[in-house]
Motif scaffolding. Structure first.
Motif, PDB file in Angstrom:
ATOM      1  N   ASN A   1     -17.247  17.784  -6.245  1.00 49.07           N
ATOM      2  CA  ASN A   1     -17.044  18.640  -5.073  1.00 49.07           C
ATOM      3  C   ASN A   1     -18.247  18.471  -4.150  1.00 49.07           C
ATOM      4  O   ASN A   1     -19.068  17.566  -4.341  1.00 49.07           O
ATOM      5  CB  ASN A   1     -16.797  20.100  -5.468  1.00 49.07           C
ATOM      6  CG  ASN A   1     -17.969  20.745  -6.189  1.00 49.07           C
ATOM      7  OD1 ASN A   1     -19.104  20.274  -6.098  1.00 49.07           O
ATOM      8  ND2 ASN A   1     -17.679  21.809  -6.924  1.00 49.07           N
ATOM      9  N   GLU A   2     -18.347  19.349  -3.162  1.00 50.26           N
ATOM     10  CA  GLU A   2     -19.401  19.182  -2.171  1.00 50.26           C
ATOM     11  C   GLU A   2     -20.792  19.449  -2.731  1.00 50.26           C
ATOM     12  O   GLU A   2     -21.790  19.091  -2.116  1.00 50.26           O
ATOM     13  CB  GLU A   2     -19.143  20.097  -0.974  1.00 50.26           C
ATOM     14  CG  GLU A   2     -19.209  21.591  -1.283  1.00 50.26           C
ATOM     15  CD  GLU A   2     -17.929  22.129  -1.885  1.00 50.26           C
ATOM     16  OE1 GLU A   2     -17.009  21.327  -2.146  1.00 50.26           O
ATOM     17  OE2 GLU A   2     -17.859  23.353  -2.096  1.00 50.26           O
ATOM     18  N   MET A   3     -20.861  20.080  -3.883  1.00 49.62           N
ATOM     19  CA  MET A   3     -22.163  20.404  -4.458  1.00 49.62           C
ATOM     20  C   MET A   3     -22.626  19.384  -5.483  1.00 49.62           C
ATOM     21  O   MET A   3     -23.827  19.071  -5.565  1.00 49.62           O
ATOM     22  CB  MET A   3     -22.126  21.782  -5.133  1.00 49.62           C
ATOM     23  CG  MET A   3     -22.025  22.956  -4.200  1.00 49.62           C
ATOM     24  SD  MET A   3     -22.105  24.509  -5.094  1.00 49.62           S
ATOM     25  CE  MET A   3     -23.785  24.483  -5.710  1.00 49.62           C
ATOM     26  N   ALA A   4     -21.685  18.917  -6.322  1.00 49.03           N
ATOM     27  CA  ALA A   4     -22.114  18.130  -7.474  1.00 49.03           C
ATOM     28  C   ALA A   4     -20.956  17.328  -8.040  1.00 49.03           C
ATOM     29  O   ALA A   4     -19.806  17.477  -7.623  1.00 49.03           O
ATOM     30  CB  ALA A   4     -22.662  19.074  -8.559  1.00 49.03           C
ATOM     31  N   SER A   5     -21.304  16.482  -9.024  1.00 52.93           N
ATOM     32  CA  SER A   5     -20.307  15.769  -9.816  1.00 52.93           C
ATOM     33  C   SER A   5     -20.478  16.151 -11.279  1.00 52.93           C
ATOM     34  O   SER A   5     -21.601  16.406 -11.731  1.00 52.93           O
ATOM     35  CB  SER A   5     -20.470  14.254  -9.670  1.00 52.93           C
ATOM     36  OG  SER A   5     -20.188  13.840  -8.351  1.00 52.93           O
ATOM     37  N   LEU A   6     -19.363  16.203 -11.977  1.00 57.59           N
ATOM     38  CA  LEU A   6     -19.365  16.517 -13.406  1.00 57.59           C
ATOM     39  C   LEU A   6     -18.766  15.343 -14.154  1.00 57.59           C
ATOM     40  O   LEU A   6     -17.611  14.960 -13.886  1.00 57.59           O
ATOM     41  CB  LEU A   6     -18.552  17.793 -13.674  1.00 57.59           C
ATOM     42  CG  LEU A   6     -18.326  18.179 -15.133  1.00 57.59           C
ATOM     43  CD1 LEU A   6     -19.657  18.408 -15.853  1.00 57.59           C
ATOM     44  CD2 LEU A   6     -17.456  19.433 -15.221  1.00 57.59           C
ATOM     45  N   ILE A   7     -19.551  14.778 -15.058  1.00 57.86           N
ATOM     46  CA  ILE A   7     -19.105  13.657 -15.865  1.00 57.86           C
ATOM     47  C   ILE A   7     -18.946  14.147 -17.299  1.00 57.86           C
ATOM     48  O   ILE A   7     -19.914  14.617 -17.911  1.00 57.86           O
ATOM     49  CB  ILE A   7     -20.116  12.486 -15.835  1.00 57.86           C
ATOM     50  CG1 ILE A   7     -20.466  12.117 -14.387  1.00 57.86           C
ATOM     51  CG2 ILE A   7     -19.569  11.289 -16.604  1.00 57.86           C
ATOM     52  CD1 ILE A   7     -19.290  11.643 -13.570  1.00 57.86           C
TER      53      ILE A   7
END
Lengths: 115, 111
Positions: free
Chosen positions: B57-63
């Motif tokens: 999203n606009e804040m972060a990525s989650l892997i």
């Protein structure tokens, strides 16, 4: 963007006095949570409402703490009498309440200091 | 008790990507991974969540790893405003239960 509102932001009181905190959740959110956060620790749930009904108050010290959400919208958390150990941040959160791990959105908190 | 394990603190240079790891080796198939952060003296802020697939999203990525036993939160270009405690949380997908917070990772962004 809609936000959870809390007041007051800061409260200083003497032990044995009564204090009250107010929370207005995001419009349309059925579930409301009150958490307490002691300095240096993560927040811990005190009470959870679904509309006007209490869902979980197992960690609420019922001899001195009370919470209500009379019309299923805003909520009040009261402490009477306050003790030194009640000094903490009191956080309110709300979520849609569909029963599917809806995202909880937190307010700015009320910082309580008991002298 | 929290079902996640995070390093207590991390440093990251401003402008660099901040990669925050989380171990959740006992996660169940119906549990989401959620990330929140808490800037000093503020309420926790929702960042992102996922079940199996990677999310952005606009804040972060989650892997999330294929076996779902660990995940990494990535802040692509860290700024001083990203200095905060970051909490990795697992939540059952079909209940609106309380969030159980662990100790989180204290991220310091260095100028």
């Amino acid at each position: 963007e809609a936000e959870v509102a809390q007041s007051p932001r800061y409260k200083i009181t003497e032990k044995s006095q009564a204090v009250a905190f107010w929370c207005d959740p995001i419009s349309g959110h059925a579930t409301l949570y009150w958490y307490r956060q002691i300095l240096g620790q993560g927040p811990e749930l005190l009470v959870q409402f679904q509309d006007e009904s209490v869902v979980d108050d197992s960690q609420l010290p019922k001899d001195r703490f009370s919470a209500e959400r009379l019309k299923g919208v805003d909520s009040t958390l009261k402490i009477q009498p306050a003790e030194l150990g009640d000094s903490a941040m009191y956080l309110c959160a709300s979520s849609l309440g569909t029963g599917r791990a809806d995202t909880q959105y937190f307010g700015p908190g009320t910082r309580l200091t008991v002298l | 008790d929290a079902k996640t394990t995070q390093p207590p603190s991390m440093d990251c240079a401003e402008g660099r990507a901040a990669n925050l790891p989380c171990n959740h080796s006992t996660i169940s198939g119906n549990e989401y991974v959620y990330w929140y952060r808490q800037i000093h003296s503020q309420g926790p802020q929702y960042i992102i969540h996922g079940l199996k697939n990677n999310e952005t999203n606009e804040m972060a990525s989650l892997i999330i790893t294929e076996d779902r036993k660990s995940s990494t939160l990535i802040l692509p270009h860290a700024t001083l405003r990203d200095t905060a405690v970051y909490y990795c949380i697992v939540r059952v997908a079909n209940r609106d239960d309380k969030i159980i917070f662990g100790k989180g990772t204290r991220l310091h962004i260095l100028p």
